[in-house]
Design a protein around this motif. Structure first.
Motif, mmCIF file in Angstrom:
data_model
loop_
_atom_site.group_PDB
_atom_site.id
_atom_site.type_symbol
_atom_site.label_atom_id
_atom_site.label_comp_id
_atom_site.label_asym_id
_atom_site.label_seq_id
_atom_site.Cartn_x
_atom_site.Cartn_y
_atom_site.Cartn_z
ATOM 1 N N LEU A 77 0.846 -1.198 0.000
ATOM 2 C CA LEU A 77 0.000 0.000 0.000
ATOM 3 C C LEU A 77 0.882 1.248 0.000
ATOM 4 C CD1 LEU A 77 -2.797 1.364 0.276
ATOM 5 C CD2 LEU A 77 -2.457 1.299 2.761
ATOM 6 N N ILE A 78 0.615 2.138 -0.952
ATOM 7 C CA ILE A 78 1.251 3.460 -0.946
ATOM 8 C C ILE A 78 0.186 4.457 -0.510
ATOM 9 C CG2 ILE A 78 2.401 5.245 -2.291
ATOM 10 C CD1 ILE A 78 3.327 3.127 -4.237
ATOM 11 N N ALA A 79 0.429 5.091 0.625
ATOM 12 C CA ALA A 79 -0.482 6.127 1.125
ATOM 13 C C ALA A 79 0.274 7.453 1.106
ATOM 14 C CB ALA A 79 -0.938 5.795 2.542
ATOM 15 N N TYR A 80 -0.343 8.473 0.552
ATOM 16 C CA TYR A 80 0.374 9.738 0.408
ATOM 17 C C TYR A 80 -0.546 10.916 0.724
ATOM 18 C CZ TYR A 80 -2.250 10.220 -3.863
ATOM 19 O OH TYR A 80 -3.287 10.321 -4.737
ATOM 20 N N ALA A 81 0.062 11.964 1.247
ATOM 21 C CA ALA A 81 -0.645 13.230 1.450
ATOM 22 C C ALA A 81 -0.041 14.265 0.516
ATOM 23 C CB ALA A 81 -0.489 13.699 2.899
ATOM 24 N N THR A 82 -0.896 15.061 -0.097
ATOM 25 C CA THR A 82 -0.394 16.070 -1.027
ATOM 26 C C THR A 82 -1.318 17.280 -1.054
ATOM 27 O OG1 THR A 82 0.421 16.377 -3.296
ATOM 28 C CG2 THR A 82 -1.635 15.169 -3.060
ATOM 29 N N TYR A 83 -0.751 18.449 -1.248
ATOM 30 C CA TYR A 83 -1.555 19.644 -1.532
ATOM 31 C C TYR A 83 -1.395 20.030 -3.010
ATOM 32 C CZ TYR A 83 -2.624 20.771 3.379
ATOM 33 O OH TYR A 83 -3.077 20.760 4.670
ATOM 34 N N SER A 84 -0.147 20.148 -3.439
ATOM 35 C CA SER A 84 0.085 20.685 -4.781
ATOM 36 C C SER A 84 0.597 19.652 -5.778
ATOM 37 C CB SER A 84 1.040 21.878 -4.711
ATOM 38 O OG SER A 84 2.239 21.534 -4.063
ATOM 39 N N GLY A 85 0.658 18.366 -5.363
ATOM 40 C CA GLY A 85 0.905 17.305 -6.333
ATOM 41 C C GLY A 85 2.283 16.673 -6.330
ATOM 42 N N ASN A 86 3.267 17.290 -5.683
ATOM 43 C CA ASN A 86 4.621 16.714 -5.727
ATOM 44 C C ASN A 86 4.670 15.325 -5.097
ATOM 45 O OD1 ASN A 86 5.669 19.035 -6.894
ATOM 46 N ND2 ASN A 86 6.164 19.982 -4.936
ATOM 47 N N THR A 87 4.037 15.195 -3.952
ATOM 48 C CA THR A 87 4.103 13.912 -3.240
ATOM 49 C C THR A 87 3.311 12.846 -3.998
ATOM 50 O OG1 THR A 87 4.143 15.278 -1.253
ATOM 51 C CG2 THR A 87 4.046 12.912 -0.927
ATOM 52 N N LYS A 88 2.252 13.273 -4.661
ATOM 53 C CA LYS A 88 1.492 12.323 -5.506
ATOM 54 C C LYS A 88 2.367 11.837 -6.663
ATOM 55 C CE LYS A 88 -2.802 11.715 -7.999
ATOM 56 N NZ LYS A 88 -3.279 12.178 -9.268
ATOM 57 N N GLU A 89 3.105 12.740 -7.270
ATOM 58 C CA GLU A 89 4.000 12.346 -8.366
ATOM 59 C C GLU A 89 5.019 11.323 -7.878
ATOM 60 O OE1 GLU A 89 6.026 15.505 -10.344
ATOM 61 O OE2 GLU A 89 4.192 16.469 -11.005
ATOM 62 N N GLU A 117 13.285 16.889 -3.302
ATOM 63 C CA GLU A 117 13.125 18.349 -3.404
ATOM 64 C C GLU A 117 12.020 18.644 -4.429
ATOM 65 O OE1 GLU A 117 15.391 20.933 -2.101
ATOM 66 O OE2 GLU A 117 14.119 22.461 -2.997
ATOM 67 N N GLN A 118 10.847 19.069 -3.932
ATOM 68 C CA GLN A 118 9.701 19.400 -4.791
ATOM 69 C C GLN A 118 9.288 18.208 -5.662
ATOM 70 O OE1 GLN A 118 8.164 21.987 -3.950
ATOM 71 N NE2 GLN A 118 9.313 23.858 -4.003
ATOM 72 N N SER A 119 9.237 18.409 -6.988
ATOM 73 C CA SER A 119 8.800 17.319 -7.861
ATOM 74 C C SER A 119 9.928 16.307 -8.083
ATOM 75 C CB SER A 119 8.363 17.875 -9.217
ATOM 76 O OG SER A 119 8.191 16.799 -10.124
ATOM 77 N N PRO A 120 9.568 15.024 -8.089
ATOM 78 C CA PRO A 120 10.601 14.008 -8.340
ATOM 79 C C PRO A 120 10.956 13.863 -9.814
ATOM 80 C CG PRO A 120 8.475 12.957 -8.076
ATOM 81 C CD PRO A 120 8.243 14.431 -7.846
ATOM 82 N N ARG A 121 10.173 14.466 -10.690
ATOM 83 C CA ARG A 121 10.398 14.267 -12.125
ATOM 84 C C ARG A 121 11.729 14.898 -12.533
ATOM 85 N NH1 ARG A 121 6.920 10.236 -13.226
ATOM 86 N NH2 ARG A 121 5.000 10.654 -12.149
ATOM 87 N N GLY A 122 12.362 14.252 -13.507
ATOM 88 C CA GLY A 122 13.652 14.770 -13.975
ATOM 89 C C GLY A 122 14.788 14.175 -13.173
#
Ligand SMILES: Cc1cc2nc3c(=O)[nH]c(=O)nc-3n(C[C@H](O)[C@H](O)[C@H](O)COP(=O)(O)O)c2cc1C
Length: 145
Positions: A4-16, A115-120
């Motif tokens: 199970l992956i459970a995540y909290a996010t406001y602006s989407g970084n943690t969801k990514e 740090e912020q978004s994991p993308r890249g």
């Protein structure tokens, strides 16, 4: 394994980050449940082999209230709990929520800090950390160490 992956996010970084971790786990042949903390009813965590919990860090290094509520709702500390977090070095106390959660759960691995978004540039770090999680689970040493 069923994870199970459970995540909290406001602006989407943690969801990514959660999505990236899920991709890695599925590529490795594991089943993944996905839970948005604060946005959906809390699932039965005991039905999973492991919990991967993700949180952003809020004001002055704090754990978001919805994550605290999630912990209380789950009601016990699942033994195989791994922590990842996103944050922003400009705020100081970088990813402190993830550090606190890893300590609380006596997590078998150090928390992944993004740090912020994991993308890249940080995708490789996410992949590597997820690989270590899988190693721990598959070798059965997640509790022993
Ligand atoms: C009011 C506020 C306070 C924050 N405080 C911290 C902090 O103390 N430490 C940290 O690492 N990041 C801090 N952040 C940055 C967030 O944790 C970061 O942007 C995170 O990636 C947001 O995740 P999300 O996009 O999943 O909501 C703060 C952001 C805001 C808006």
């Amino acid at each position: 394994m069923n994870i199970l992956i459970a995540y909290a996010t406001y602006s989407g970084n943690t969801k990514e980050a959660a999505e990236l971790i899920a991709d890695c786990l599925e590529e490795a042949g594991h089943a993944v449940g996905f839970h948005w903390i604060g946005g959906e009813p809390v699932p039965d965590v005991s039905g999973y082999d492991a919990l991967i919990l993700g949180s952003f860090t809020w004001a002055e290094g704090s754990v978001p209230e919805e994550v605290k509520d999630f912990i209380l709702d789950v009601g016990y500390k699942p033994p195989n709990t791994f922590i990842f977090g996103t944050g922003d070095t400009q705020f100081g106390l970088f990813c402190r929520a993830a550090v606190k959660l890893a300590r609380f759960y006596e997590s078998p691995l150090p928390p992944l800090k993004i740090e912020q978004s994991p993308r890249g540039g940080q995708e490789e770090a996410v992949r590597e950390w997820t690989h270590h999680v899988v190693e721990r689970l598959v070798c059965g040493s997640a509790i022993a160490d």
